[in-house]
Motif scaffolding. Structure first.
Motif, PDB file in Angstrom:
ATOM      1  N   TRP A 158      -1.981   6.018   5.693  1.00 46.60           N
ATOM      2  CA  TRP A 158      -2.568   5.721   7.003  1.00 46.60           C
ATOM      3  C   TRP A 158      -4.026   6.148   6.992  1.00 46.60           C
ATOM      4  O   TRP A 158      -4.396   7.111   6.321  1.00 46.60           O
ATOM      5  CB  TRP A 158      -1.814   6.494   8.082  1.00 46.60           C
TER       6      TRP A 158
ATOM      7  N   LYS B  35      -1.368  -3.685  12.289  1.00 45.21           N
ATOM      8  CA  LYS B  35      -1.341  -2.308  11.816  1.00 45.21           C
ATOM      9  C   LYS B  35      -0.794  -2.158  10.396  1.00 45.21           C
ATOM     10  O   LYS B  35      -0.604  -1.037   9.946  1.00 45.21           O
ATOM     11  CB  LYS B  35      -0.473  -1.453  12.748  1.00 45.21           C
ATOM     12  N   ARG B  36      -0.474  -3.239   9.719  1.00 40.06           N
ATOM     13  CA  ARG B  36       0.165  -3.108   8.416  1.00 40.06           C
ATOM     14  C   ARG B  36      -0.433  -4.068   7.390  1.00 40.06           C
ATOM     15  O   ARG B  36      -0.632  -5.237   7.696  1.00 40.06           O
ATOM     16  CB  ARG B  36       1.647  -3.481   8.482  1.00 40.06           C
TER      17      ARG B  36
ATOM     18  N   LEU C  35       0.458  -0.292   2.653  1.00 39.10           N
ATOM     19  CA  LEU C  35       1.577   0.043   1.778  1.00 39.10           C
ATOM     20  C   LEU C  35       1.323  -0.685   0.474  1.00 39.10           C
ATOM     21  O   LEU C  35       1.375  -1.917   0.448  1.00 39.10           O
ATOM     22  CB  LEU C  35       2.880  -0.415   2.423  1.00 39.10           C
TER      23      LEU C  35
ATOM     24  N   VAL D 181      -1.958   1.109   8.489  1.00 37.82           N
ATOM     25  CA  VAL D 181      -1.282   1.605   7.286  1.00 37.82           C
ATOM     26  C   VAL D 181      -1.368   0.564   6.189  1.00 37.82           C
ATOM     27  O   VAL D 181      -1.184  -0.624   6.435  1.00 37.82           O
ATOM     28  CB  VAL D 181       0.202   1.909   7.582  1.00 37.82           C
TER      29      VAL D 181
ATOM     30  N   ILE E 110       0.825  -4.970   3.448  1.00 37.07           N
ATOM     31  CA  ILE E 110       1.697  -4.680   2.320  1.00 37.07           C
ATOM     32  C   ILE E 110       1.111  -5.433   1.132  1.00 37.07           C
ATOM     33  O   ILE E 110       0.956  -6.645   1.176  1.00 37.07           O
ATOM     34  CB  ILE E 110       3.142  -5.121   2.598  1.00 37.07           C
TER      35      ILE E 110
ATOM     36  N   PHE F  66       6.138   2.523  -4.356  1.00 32.78           N
ATOM     37  CA  PHE F  66       5.299   2.212  -3.189  1.00 32.78           C
ATOM     38  C   PHE F  66       4.736   3.484  -2.583  1.00 32.78           C
ATOM     39  O   PHE F  66       5.366   4.528  -2.604  1.00 32.78           O
ATOM     40  CB  PHE F  66       6.067   1.401  -2.129  1.00 32.78           C
TER      41      PHE F  66
ATOM     42  N   PRO G 221      -1.271  10.378   3.593  1.00 26.37           N
ATOM     43  CA  PRO G 221      -0.070   9.749   3.054  1.00 26.37           C
ATOM     44  C   PRO G 221       1.091   9.906   4.023  1.00 26.37           C
ATOM     45  O   PRO G 221       1.320  10.995   4.547  1.00 26.37           O
ATOM     46  CB  PRO G 221       0.189  10.529   1.764  1.00 26.37           C
ATOM     47  N   ILE G 222       1.795   8.817   4.309  1.00 24.65           N
ATOM     48  CA  ILE G 222       2.930   8.936   5.228  1.00 24.65           C
ATOM     49  C   ILE G 222       4.259   8.651   4.547  1.00 24.65           C
ATOM     50  O   ILE G 222       5.299   9.037   5.057  1.00 24.65           O
ATOM     51  CB  ILE G 222       2.772   8.037   6.464  1.00 24.65           C
ATOM     52  N   THR G 223       4.266   7.961   3.431  1.00 23.11           N
ATOM     53  CA  THR G 223       5.522   7.741   2.739  1.00 23.11           C
ATOM     54  C   THR G 223       5.240   7.429   1.279  1.00 23.11           C
ATOM     55  O   THR G 223       4.131   7.060   0.916  1.00 23.11           O
ATOM     56  CB  THR G 223       6.338   6.602   3.382  1.00 23.11           C
ATOM     57  N   MET G 224       6.234   7.638   0.446  1.00 21.67           N
ATOM     58  CA  MET G 224       6.138   7.275  -0.965  1.00 21.67           C
ATOM     59  C   MET G 224       7.556   7.216  -1.498  1.00 21.67           C
ATOM     60  O   MET G 224       8.402   8.006  -1.099  1.00 21.67           O
ATOM     61  CB  MET G 224       5.323   8.321  -1.721  1.00 21.67           C
TER      62      MET G 224
ATOM     63  N   LYS H 248       2.154  -1.421  -3.597  1.00 20.80           N
ATOM     64  CA  LYS H 248       3.320  -1.332  -4.472  1.00 20.80           C
ATOM     65  C   LYS H 248       2.928  -1.814  -5.864  1.00 20.80           C
ATOM     66  O   LYS H 248       2.017  -2.624  -6.019  1.00 20.80           O
ATOM     67  CB  LYS H 248       4.436  -2.250  -3.964  1.00 20.80           C
TER      68      LYS H 248
ATOM     69  N   LYS I 216       0.669  -9.183   2.192  1.00 18.39           N
ATOM     70  CA  LYS I 216       1.206  -9.635   3.470  1.00 18.39           C
ATOM     71  C   LYS I 216       0.511  -8.834   4.555  1.00 18.39           C
ATOM     72  O   LYS I 216       0.273  -7.641   4.367  1.00 18.39           O
ATOM     73  CB  LYS I 216       2.700  -9.299   3.568  1.00 18.39           C
TER      74      LYS I 216
END
Lengths: 381, 161
Positions: free
Chosen positions: B74, B27-28, B83, B81, B30, B70, B53-56, B85, B22
């Motif tokens: 960035w 800026k994204r 993402l 970013v 997925i 996931f 890395p900004i999230t996990m 999964k 998606k």
């Protein structure tokens, strides 16, 4: 589980001797000013061998709580994450909900949000500056000054939202109330006052030779490592990475306002403190522009009955740095999963890794840690 | 490089191992990938300039009997970013660490191990982080799993939600 944690057997001893002549110094978990959490510092004589941030003393399971509340109910527990900076935290979640439902709040609401968020950033930075000054052995008067200077801002926030700290003012689709009569004049007077006070901080403290000698070149975070370890906020920007979510991915009214982001290349403790003073100036500028360009119109739109998107990742610049929300929903009025990645959680990893690239003396540990503006409740969630 | 250009590069390189994707705004990305290519995919991202890395984390899809892992990365070069999964079976939750590719995911992986009970092979520092030290996993379970028994924690005066 306990086999893996030899040093946790002595949680209340302040200093424990380990094998090989190393000493474990527990700083915390009780801190007078910054929440509960422990810095475990393992020293080899005066040189720091290892820093470990022991967090979780105030873990409230906010991610799990949000899964069991509707989107609007979730705002109230979420604010408890960082009481200094509630509106910036809530903004990320509210924005995620708006994107899931596919609504765009009216421009006037965006401007009101921007004003409140910038005031929140100011009061949070003032508090952080007080902590930093105190940790660097500076006269405690600075902490009293900054705390006192938060008061006029808190009064304005109370005037707009009805509360001093936890406003629950941002809701998906807009804000709860319009600006009250007479608040604009009050905001402008307060901004003038704050501008003068910032000059006082600069003269008395930030550009003071003694303070520079104490903090310059201490705890240097180079650019490559800042990116690799995932530093956030002003700590990232003074290491030479010009990333600010307000600029790079504009939300609320930031896209329509003209402001600069504070960057530097030194990456040391001094510049991290300096950046917060500079950011207060930028925030004052942003609020002035927002007051001037405030559009008329509605402050709230209704949400459609069902979410249109399944998942979204939003990023917001809170006072401590970027906070991002990954929200997944199954089409009900509540999230299925919320993952919050707060700035302090990332900055703590950076602090832990700092002794691996440079020699840190034990006396420099408090100024280094507080220059990163740590907030344990932020990292604990 | 824009997200849509980058997704074309990914499709060219990994073909049908990219299960779905998606693009949200500019800026994204997925993207859902097959669990067999995770390491190759991650090192390809790192080479392409995705460095921070900004999230996990992980999501427990208890009905489908999978955990969805996931990672959000960035890029300081391209300023967006990704993402990505992938699914792992719920009865044997085991992944390989990506700490050697992005050092900053260390704490996030540690948290995922602790709160969701996903074993992370090769992680350098798996220790409890947020839960109490004497947390009894057999009795109380993993808090962020969907079969976690919340009834134990309801206050005596009930819960209004």
């Amino acid at each position: 589980m306990k086999d893996m944690l030899p040093y946790r057997y002595h949680p209340f001893n302040e200093i424990v001797e380990l094998e090989g002549g190393l000493f474990q110094v527990n700083m915390g978990p009780q801190h007078p000013i910054s929440g509960q959490g422990r810095f475990i510092v393992i020293t080899d004589g005066e040189i720091v061998y290892k820093i470990e941030m022991d967090i979780g003393y105030s873990h409230r399971g906010i991610e799990k709580i949000l899964e069991n509340r509707s989107f609007i109910q979730g705002i109230i527990p979420l604010e408890r994450m960082v009481m200094l900076d509630t509106s910036n935290i809530v903004m990320g979640y509210v924005m995620a909900v708006e994107k899931l439902y596919g609504v765009e709040p009216p421009p006037r609401a965006q401007y009101i949000r921007t004003i409140i968020m910038e005031f929140n950033r100011i009061i949070s930075h003032l508090y952080a500056l007080g902590l930093f000054a105190e940790s660097a052995g500076w006269n405690p008067a600075i902490f009293l000054w900054t705390t006192a200077d938060r008061e006029p801002v808190l009064d304005i926030l109370e005037m707009i939202t009805g509360a001093r700290w936890s406003y629950s003012f941002f809701i998906p689709g807009g804000v709860r109330a319009d600006l009250p009569n007479g608040v604009k004049e009050r905001i402008l007077t307060t901004l003038d006052y704050l501008e003068n006070r910032v000059r006082v901080y600069e003269d008395a403290w930030i550009y003071n030779e003694t303070f520079r000698m104490r903090t310059e070149g201490v705890g240097v975070l180079p650019r490559s490592k800042a990116i690799e370890w995932g530093a956030a906020g002003p700590n990232l920007r003074v290491s030479g990475v010009p990333y600010d979510t307000r600029k790079n991915e504009p939300y609320a009214a930031y896209g329509e306002l003209d402001f600069k982001i504070v960057t530097h290349t030194a990456g040391d403790s001094y510049r991290r403190g300096w950046a917060r003073v500079e950011e207060i100036k930028v925030s004052i500028d942003i609020i002035r522009q927002a007051i001037e360009n405030m559009p008329e119109g509605r402050i709230r739109v209704a949400l459609p009955p069902k979410p249109v998107e399944e998942e979204v990742l939003t990023r917001v610049e809170s006072a401590r740095g970027e906070i991002n929300f990954y929200v997944y929903t199954e089409g009900r009025d509540r999230p299925y999963r919320v993952k919050i990645s707060p700035a302090s959680f990332r900055n703590f990893y950076v602090i832990e890794m700092l002794p691996t690239i440079q020699t840190i003396r034990f006396a420099d540990v408090p100024p280094i840690i507080y220059s990163f503006d740590p907030w344990f409740l932020d990292a604990d969630r | 490089m824009s997200p849509s250009e980058f997704i074309n590069i990914l499709k060219e390189r990994f073909g049908d191992k990219i299960l779905s994707y998606k693009i949200q705004g500019d800026k994204r990305i997925i993207v859902k990938i097959d669990s067999s290519i995770v390491e190759g995919f991650a090192s390809f991202l790192k080479e392409s300039g995705f460095d921070m890395p900004i999230t996990m984390g992980a999501t427990d899809f208890i009905k489908n009997k999978v955990f969805e892992i996931f990672y959000g990365i960035w890029s300081s070069q391209h300023d967006f970013v990704i993402l990505f999964k992938y699914d792992i079976p719920r009865d044997n939750p085991r992944i390989k660490t990506l700490v050697n590719i992005w050092s900053g995911v260390q704490k996030f992986e540690r948290e995922t191990w602790e709160l969701l009970g996903i074993n992370i092979d090769g992680h350098p520092n798996l220790k409890p982080l947020l839960l109490p030290e004497d947390w009894n996993y057999e009795e109380e379970g993993y808090p962020l799993r969907k079969d976690f028994n919340l009834k134990r924690y309801i206050a005596p005066w009930g819960d209004e939600s």
